[in-house]
Design a protein around this motif. Structure first.
Motif, short mmCIF file in Angstrom:
data_model
loop_
_atom_site.label_atom_id
_atom_site.label_comp_id
_atom_site.label_asym_id
_atom_site.label_seq_id
_atom_site.Cartn_x
_atom_site.Cartn_y
_atom_site.Cartn_z
N VAL A 21 0.83 -1.21 0.00
CA VAL A 21 0.00 0.00 0.00
C VAL A 21 0.86 1.26 0.00
O VAL A 21 0.57 2.22 -0.71
CB VAL A 21 -0.94 0.00 1.22
N PRO A 25 -0.50 2.35 -3.73
CA PRO A 25 -1.83 2.09 -3.17
C PRO A 25 -2.79 1.49 -4.18
O PRO A 25 -3.01 2.07 -5.25
CB PRO A 25 -2.31 3.49 -2.74
N LYS A 28 -9.93 0.57 -4.34
CA LYS A 28 -10.84 -0.03 -3.37
C LYS A 28 -11.32 -1.40 -3.84
O LYS A 28 -11.47 -2.33 -3.04
CB LYS A 28 -12.04 0.88 -3.14
N ILE A 31 -8.70 -4.08 -3.24
CA ILE A 31 -8.63 -4.42 -1.82
C ILE A 31 -9.81 -5.29 -1.41
O ILE A 31 -9.68 -6.27 -0.68
CB ILE A 31 -8.59 -3.14 -0.96
N SER A 92 -10.74 0.67 4.76
CA SER A 92 -9.83 1.34 3.83
C SER A 92 -10.29 2.75 3.50
O SER A 92 -9.65 3.44 2.69
CB SER A 92 -9.75 0.52 2.52
N SER A 147 -6.02 -3.22 3.69
CA SER A 147 -7.20 -2.40 3.92
C SER A 147 -6.97 -1.40 5.04
O SER A 147 -7.24 -0.21 4.92
CB SER A 147 -8.39 -3.30 4.25
N SER A 150 -4.46 1.37 4.10
CA SER A 150 -5.07 2.35 3.21
C SER A 150 -5.89 3.37 4.01
O SER A 150 -5.81 4.58 3.79
CB SER A 150 -5.97 1.67 2.18
N LYS A 154 -5.04 7.46 4.76
CA LYS A 154 -6.02 8.50 4.48
C LYS A 154 -6.35 9.33 5.72
O LYS A 154 -6.73 10.49 5.62
CB LYS A 154 -7.30 7.88 3.91
#
Length: 241
Positions: A21, A25, A28, A31, A92, A147, A150, A154
């Motif tokens: 990641v 990355p 979604k 993942i 995530s 997950s 990520s 963020k």
């Protein structure tokens, strides 16, 4: 030490998932599908390497008690950690931004301990580690780490704290595997069966709480197929083992 090293190998995929990641990355959907595959692998391991194996050494009522105990223990522990600020720790989407770093770390460790203890217990009897269980732990940890990493990225978590989180979790999981062998090395078959059932209940509760929702939300229409693929892969390894 054998349990420790096997546990370290199985949990090293947490570091691998975080590295993937941080390097590039994934989206979604990727993942979600990896999470679905990992969930299928873990479901198969619970069914064939834990519950089926335990059923040879204990009665149905004992297994039901173990399953219920594991599920309730994880549920209560997870509920307390959520209230401390660990809610959504493996998402995530970045929900971790409003949480507590300590609670997130504690929750991550809670998720990894049952499977690591069981992995160490598979060494009991001198037949070597269960390849299927080893693969299940390794393959299920990978999407979990991807997950969660990520989401933590963020939420603004620094790389240093991420490496500390996953490095610490990997180390604790390795120790848990060693303890699993040490504690159960001289235990009766019935005692090992109860521990296996307890871990199975905890793992199934964790799956539905943290992995399957993410997979279903982001994996798309093929999520079920990928989950079955993971299940079949782990079943094949179990049969070969």
């Amino acid at each position: 030490m054998a349990g420790f090293w096997w546990g370290l190998l199985a949990s090293s995929s947490l570091l691998l998932g975080a590295a993937v990641v941080l390097w590039r990355p994934p989206g979604k959907r990727a993942i979600g599908l990896i999470m679905a595959f990992g969930a299928g692998v873990l479901i198969s391991a619970v069914a064939y390497d834990l519950v089926e194996d335990a059923s040879r050494s204990a009665s149905g009522w004992v297994l039901l008690a173990g399953l219920a105990g594991g599920a309730l223990t994880f549920f209560v522990g997870d509920l307390l950690i959520d209230r401390m600020g660990g809610n959504g720790r493996k998402r995530s989407t970045g929900e971790q931004s409003n949480g507590s770093g300590g609670a997130i770390a504690l929750g991550t460790v809670l998720d990894g301990i049952p499977e690591s203890v069981v992995l160490g217990s598979t060494l009991v009897g001198g037949n070597g580690v269960s390849v299927a269980m080893l693969a299940a732990v390794f393959l299920s940890n990978l999407p979990e780490a991807m997950s969660a990493t990520s989401g933590l990225v963020k939420s603004g978590t620094s790389r240093g704290r991420l490496w500390l989180l996953w490095g610490g979790t990997t180390a604790v999981s390795a120790v848990a595997a060693g303890v699993g062998y040490l504690a159960l090395g001289s235990a009766s078959g019935a005692t090992v069966a109860v521990v296996q059932a307890f871990a199975a209940g905890a793992l199934l509760t964790m799956l539905v709480d943290t992995m399957i929702p993410e997979a279903t939300e982001f994996g798309g229409p093929v999520t079920g197929l990928v989950t079955v693929l993971g299940f079949a892969t782990a079943f094949g390894l179990s049969a070969l083992n």
